[in-house]
Design an enzyme around this catalytic site. Sequence first.
Site, PDB file in Angstrom:
ATOM      1  N   LYS A 224       0.711  -1.318  -0.077  1.00 48.39           N
ATOM      2  CA  LYS A 224       0.119   0.179   0.054  1.00 48.39           C
ATOM      3  C   LYS A 224       0.861   1.408  -0.065  1.00 48.39           C
ATOM      4  CE  LYS A 224      -4.373  -1.906   1.398  1.00 48.39           C
ATOM      5  NZ  LYS A 224      -5.472  -2.279   2.390  1.00 48.39           N
ATOM      6  N   ARG A 259      -3.448 -10.195   4.171  1.00 44.79           N
ATOM      7  CA  ARG A 259      -3.989 -10.227   2.971  1.00 44.79           C
ATOM      8  C   ARG A 259      -2.776  -9.837   2.131  1.00 44.79           C
ATOM      9  NH1 ARG A 259      -5.927  -6.610  -0.565  1.00 44.79           N
ATOM     10  NH2 ARG A 259      -7.407  -7.598  -1.998  1.00 44.79           N
TER      11      ARG A 259
HETATM   12  N1  HH2 Z   1      -7.403  -4.015   0.973  1.00 44.61           N
HETATM   13  C1  HH2 Z   1      -7.822  -3.775  -0.439  1.00 44.61           C
HETATM   14  C2  HH2 Z   1      -8.901  -4.638  -1.045  1.00 44.61           C
HETATM   15  N2  HH2 Z   1      -9.591  -5.360  -0.020  1.00 44.61           N
HETATM   16  N3  HH2 Z   1      -9.680  -6.430   1.985  1.00 44.61           N
HETATM   17  C3  HH2 Z   1      -9.406  -6.503   3.274  1.00 44.61           C
HETATM   18  N4  HH2 Z   1     -10.321  -7.269   4.118  1.00 44.61           N
HETATM   19  N5  HH2 Z   1      -8.571  -5.639   3.747  1.00 44.61           N
HETATM   20  C4  HH2 Z   1      -7.798  -4.941   3.095  1.00 44.61           C
HETATM   21  O1  HH2 Z   1      -7.100  -4.064   3.735  1.00 44.61           O
HETATM   22  C5  HH2 Z   1      -7.980  -4.674   1.802  1.00 44.61           C
HETATM   23  C6  HH2 Z   1      -9.125  -5.486   1.101  1.00 44.61           C
HETATM   24  C7  HH2 Z   1      -6.921  -3.051  -1.405  1.00 44.61           C
HETATM   25  O2  HH2 Z   1      -5.767  -3.439  -2.097  1.00 44.61           O
HETATM   26  P1  HH2 Z   1      -5.868  -4.544  -3.445  1.00 44.61           P
HETATM   27  O3  HH2 Z   1      -6.674  -5.688  -3.666  1.00 44.61           O
HETATM   28  O4  HH2 Z   1      -4.284  -4.851  -3.574  1.00 44.61           O
HETATM   29  O5  HH2 Z   1      -6.097  -3.246  -4.439  1.00 44.61           O
HETATM   30  P2  HH2 Z   1      -7.533  -2.776  -5.222  1.00 44.61           P
HETATM   31  O6  HH2 Z   1      -8.519  -2.451  -4.148  1.00 44.61           O
HETATM   32  O7  HH2 Z   1      -7.057  -1.745  -6.054  1.00 44.61           O
HETATM   33  O8  HH2 Z   1      -7.827  -4.121  -6.108  1.00 44.61           O
END
Ligand code: HH2
Length: 281
Positions: A224, A259
Site C-alpha cells: 500500500k 492479505r
Molecule cells: N485492501 C484492498 C482490497 N481489499 N480487503 C480487506 N479485508 N482488507 C484490506 O486491507 C483490503 C481488502 C486494497 O488492495 P488491493 O486489492 O491490492 O487493491 P485494489 O483495491 O486496487 O484492487
Amino acid sequence: MQLTLTDDRVLKLDRPRLLGILNLTPDSFSDGGMYPSAQSAVLHAHQMIDDGADAIDLGAESTRPGAARIEADEQLARLLPVIEQLADQTRVPISIDTTRVKVAEAALDAGGSIINDVSAGRDDKDDMLRLIAERGCPIILMHMLGEPATMQNDPRYDNVVADVLNFLLSRAEAAQQAGVKRQQIVIDPGIGFGKTLDHNLALLAGLDEFVAAGYPVLLGTSRKGFLGTITGARQPADRAAATAATTAIGVAAGVQMFRVHDVVPNRQAADVTFAIGRHRS
Ligand code: HH2
C-alpha cells in the site's frame, strides 16, 4: 480460534494465515490487468498456494481511491470461471472480496467459502449479513471511512484506534443481530481506507487492541501507498519487504490473518516472528 468453512472444513487460526491476493480487475493499484484470462489467474493462485498461501482472496472490483464501481454481473463474469476451476482443483479456501450480496451469493454457490466485505455489510444494507447468517460462512468486516471515491479527502478521527475499533465492534454486533455466529466474524482495521500515514501507523502500533477484542483480526497492508511514502519505493511491486515488516509487527501483536500479494516474503516474516513469539511465551 478457527473459521468454519461452508462444507464443514475449518481454517484453524492457531498460526498466522496468509490470504494470497488475486485481483481480476483491469485497474487494481498493483496487480490490475495482470490476469486477463481465467487460466492465468488460476495459475497464479496455484503459485501462491505452492508458496505457502493458506487461502486465496479473489476480487473483481478495485477499491483503490477513486476507483469506478463494477456492476455485480460484470464482477461475476470475472469471478465465476476462476472460482469454479479453483474449487475443483484445490481444497484451499477461497475468499471473495465483494460488497455485493448478489456476487457473494453466486460466488458461494460456485465454491467460495469466505466473504471479504470492505463495506462491513453496509453497501447492500443488511442483505449481506442475512446471506452470511443463512449460509453460516465466515465474513471479514473491514473499516472504511466514507467511500473509495472520496475516502482520502482529509480523513479525520478523534482517536483513530478507538474510533476504528468501535466501528468494527458495532458492525460485528449488527452481524450477530442478523444471525451471524460470533466465531465466524473477522475484523480488519482497513489500512489505507480513509487514513493518513499517521492514521495507518497508529493502527499498526495499536493492533494489540484489536486482537484484545476477541475476534480474529485480518491485516491488509500489502504494497500500500503509505509503505511507498516511508521507504521511497514508488512501484507497488517494490514494497514486498516493507509489507513483510508490517506482517511481522502484526504477528507479534497476535493478528491471525494477512492479505498479501507477495506470499514468500510474508510467509517467512510471519513464520519467523511466530516462532520467536512461541519461544517467549
Ligand atoms: N485492501 C484492498 C482490497 N481489499 N480487503 C480487506 N479485508 N482488507 C484490506 O486491507 C483490503 C481488502 C486494497 O488492495 P488491493 O486489492 O491490492 O487493491 P485494489 O483495491 O486496487 O484492487
